[in-house]
Scaffold this active site. Structure first.
Site, PDB file in Angstrom:
ATOM      1  N   TYR A   1     -30.589  13.879 -24.868  1.00 44.30           N
ATOM      2  CA  TYR A   1     -29.565  13.098 -24.166  1.00 44.30           C
ATOM      3  C   TYR A   1     -29.211  11.892 -25.023  1.00 44.30           C
ATOM      4  O   TYR A   1     -30.025  10.981 -25.194  1.00 44.30           O
ATOM      5  CB  TYR A   1     -30.109  12.685 -22.796  1.00 44.30           C
ATOM      6  CG  TYR A   1     -29.170  11.896 -21.908  1.00 44.30           C
ATOM      7  CD1 TYR A   1     -27.812  11.769 -22.185  1.00 44.30           C
ATOM      8  CD2 TYR A   1     -29.660  11.289 -20.753  1.00 44.30           C
ATOM      9  CE1 TYR A   1     -26.973  11.047 -21.357  1.00 44.30           C
ATOM     10  CE2 TYR A   1     -28.824  10.565 -19.910  1.00 44.30           C
ATOM     11  CZ  TYR A   1     -27.487  10.443 -20.222  1.00 44.30           C
ATOM     12  OH  TYR A   1     -26.661   9.721 -19.395  1.00 44.30           O
TER      13      TYR A   1
ATOM     14  N   ILE B   1     -22.411  18.037 -18.350  1.00 43.02           N
ATOM     15  CA  ILE B   1     -23.329  17.514 -17.338  1.00 43.02           C
ATOM     16  C   ILE B   1     -22.558  16.402 -16.652  1.00 43.02           C
ATOM     17  O   ILE B   1     -22.308  15.355 -17.230  1.00 43.02           O
ATOM     18  CB  ILE B   1     -24.652  17.049 -17.961  1.00 43.02           C
ATOM     19  CG1 ILE B   1     -25.358  18.257 -18.597  1.00 43.02           C
ATOM     20  CG2 ILE B   1     -25.545  16.393 -16.899  1.00 43.02           C
ATOM     21  CD1 ILE B   1     -26.654  17.930 -19.310  1.00 43.02           C
TER      22      ILE B   1
ATOM     23  N   LYS C   1     -26.840  16.662 -24.807  1.00 46.30           N
ATOM     24  CA  LYS C   1     -25.845  16.067 -23.917  1.00 46.30           C
ATOM     25  C   LYS C   1     -25.262  14.886 -24.670  1.00 46.30           C
ATOM     26  O   LYS C   1     -25.939  13.888 -24.914  1.00 46.30           O
ATOM     27  CB  LYS C   1     -26.481  15.607 -22.602  1.00 46.30           C
ATOM     28  CG  LYS C   1     -25.494  14.891 -21.675  1.00 46.30           C
ATOM     29  CD  LYS C   1     -26.175  14.325 -20.436  1.00 46.30           C
ATOM     30  CE  LYS C   1     -25.179  13.540 -19.584  1.00 46.30           C
ATOM     31  NZ  LYS C   1     -25.818  12.913 -18.405  1.00 46.30           N
TER      32      LYS C   1
ATOM     33  N   THR D   1     -27.669   9.394 -13.118  1.00 46.48           N
ATOM     34  CA  THR D   1     -26.910   9.402 -11.869  1.00 46.48           C
ATOM     35  C   THR D   1     -27.826   9.510 -10.662  1.00 46.48           C
ATOM     36  O   THR D   1     -27.482   9.047  -9.567  1.00 46.48           O
ATOM     37  CB  THR D   1     -25.883  10.547 -11.885  1.00 46.48           C
ATOM     38  OG1 THR D   1     -25.130  10.473 -13.100  1.00 46.48           O
ATOM     39  CG2 THR D   1     -24.938  10.479 -10.705  1.00 46.48           C
TER      40      THR D   1
END
Length: 293
Positions: free
Chosen positions: A134, A204, A162, A46
């Protein structure tokens, strides 16, 4: 070795036409601390880390660590598809004081499940701060299997994952295999409560860029046993969440922030402005949630 519980914002990086807008970054960090964000994730997907230079990433991470000053945890995106670079960036991040690192699976060159273990072990063995893996196969083309995560249970610095696979069955299997060895954080804003119900530790969040208090409240309502309240917050934000992913993240969230009078600045190519029809959908949902008139 848990890093945080609740809502970590996957923070956008505010840009000028030729660099990072550090004045706006400071405002965003202070706003998030004031509005109950539980941790900051900087220079992730992001945050457009993939279109930032190495110096920009380092300056942004260092500035964030110094500004936040241990008030809440700061987690830096340090992963890449190059193991040596990932190790070096993670070592550097530890030295400048981050509280943890977020490390994506290698992409494009991908590797095997065995290669994944060796990649993450190399990072684990060179630092002494918490590591969040992740898993986002939709972007990387590579999925961390539950059995692979279980095989990394003795790597002491790997504390969490995540999970952005979108596969609830896979997340249930992770929990069944690993129990409480790893924190599980939702990587999808439309699956926060479902993942909490499987023993997850939080999210997250992209959505937290614009409604941080709500995302925090969703998590802590669930933790406090107010599961109906948490579910209602999940459902109430669903349409807005869908609009934030109507095009490739972070195109809609950065557009939304500019509409909300944050100085988020431009996107960097190859990310581009929104299609008019999608932009109108986003505006409708922002209005429906009472964020713009």
């Amino acid at each position: 070795m848990s890093i945080f519980k609740g809502s970590a914002v996957a923070l956008i990086t505010p840009f000028t036409q030729d660099g990072v807008n550090f004045d706006e970054l400071k405002k965003l960090l202070e706003w998030h601390i004031k509005n109950k964000t539980d941790a900051i994730v900087i220079c992730g997907t992001t945050g457009e880390a993939s279109t930032m230079s190495l110096n920009e990433r380092k300056e942004t991470i260092k500035y964030t660590v110094e500004t936040v000053n241990k008030r809440i945890p700061v987690i830096a995106g340090t992963g890449s598809n190059n193991t040596k670079s990932s190790v070096e960036m993670s070592i550097w991040a530890e030295k400048i004081g981050v509280d943890g690192v977020l490390v994506i699976t290698p992409y494009y060159n991908k590797t095997t499940q065995k290669g994944l273990i060796e990649h993450f072990k190399s990072i684990n063995d060179n630092i002494n701060i918490p590591i969040i893996l992740y898993n986002v196969p939709g972007r990387t083309g590579l999925n961390i299997l539950p059995e692979t995560l279980y095989a990394m249970r003795d790597l002491k610095n790997i504390c969490a994952i995540k999970e952005a696979s979108g596969n609830i069955s896979q997340i249930a299997k992770i929990k069944a295999l690993c129990r409480d060895r790893f924190d599980i954080y939702s990587g999808n804003d439309d699956q926060i409560v479902p993942i909490l119900s499987l023993g997850g530790s939080g999210v997250i969040s992209v959505l937290a860029n614009i409604i941080p208090q709500t995302v925090h409240d969703m998590c802590f309502s669930y933790f406090q046993g107010k599961t109906t309240d948490a579910l209602n917050l999940q459902l109430d934000t669903l349409s807005l969440t869908n609009s934030l992913f109507i095009e490739t993240n972070p195109i809609p969230i950065k557009t939304a922030m500019n509409l909300l009078n944050f100085n988020a600045g431009p996107l960097r190519l190859p990310l581009c402005s929104m299609d008019e029809k999608n932009l109108n959908t986003l505006k409708t949902d922002l209005k429906g949630y009472g964020l713009i008139k």
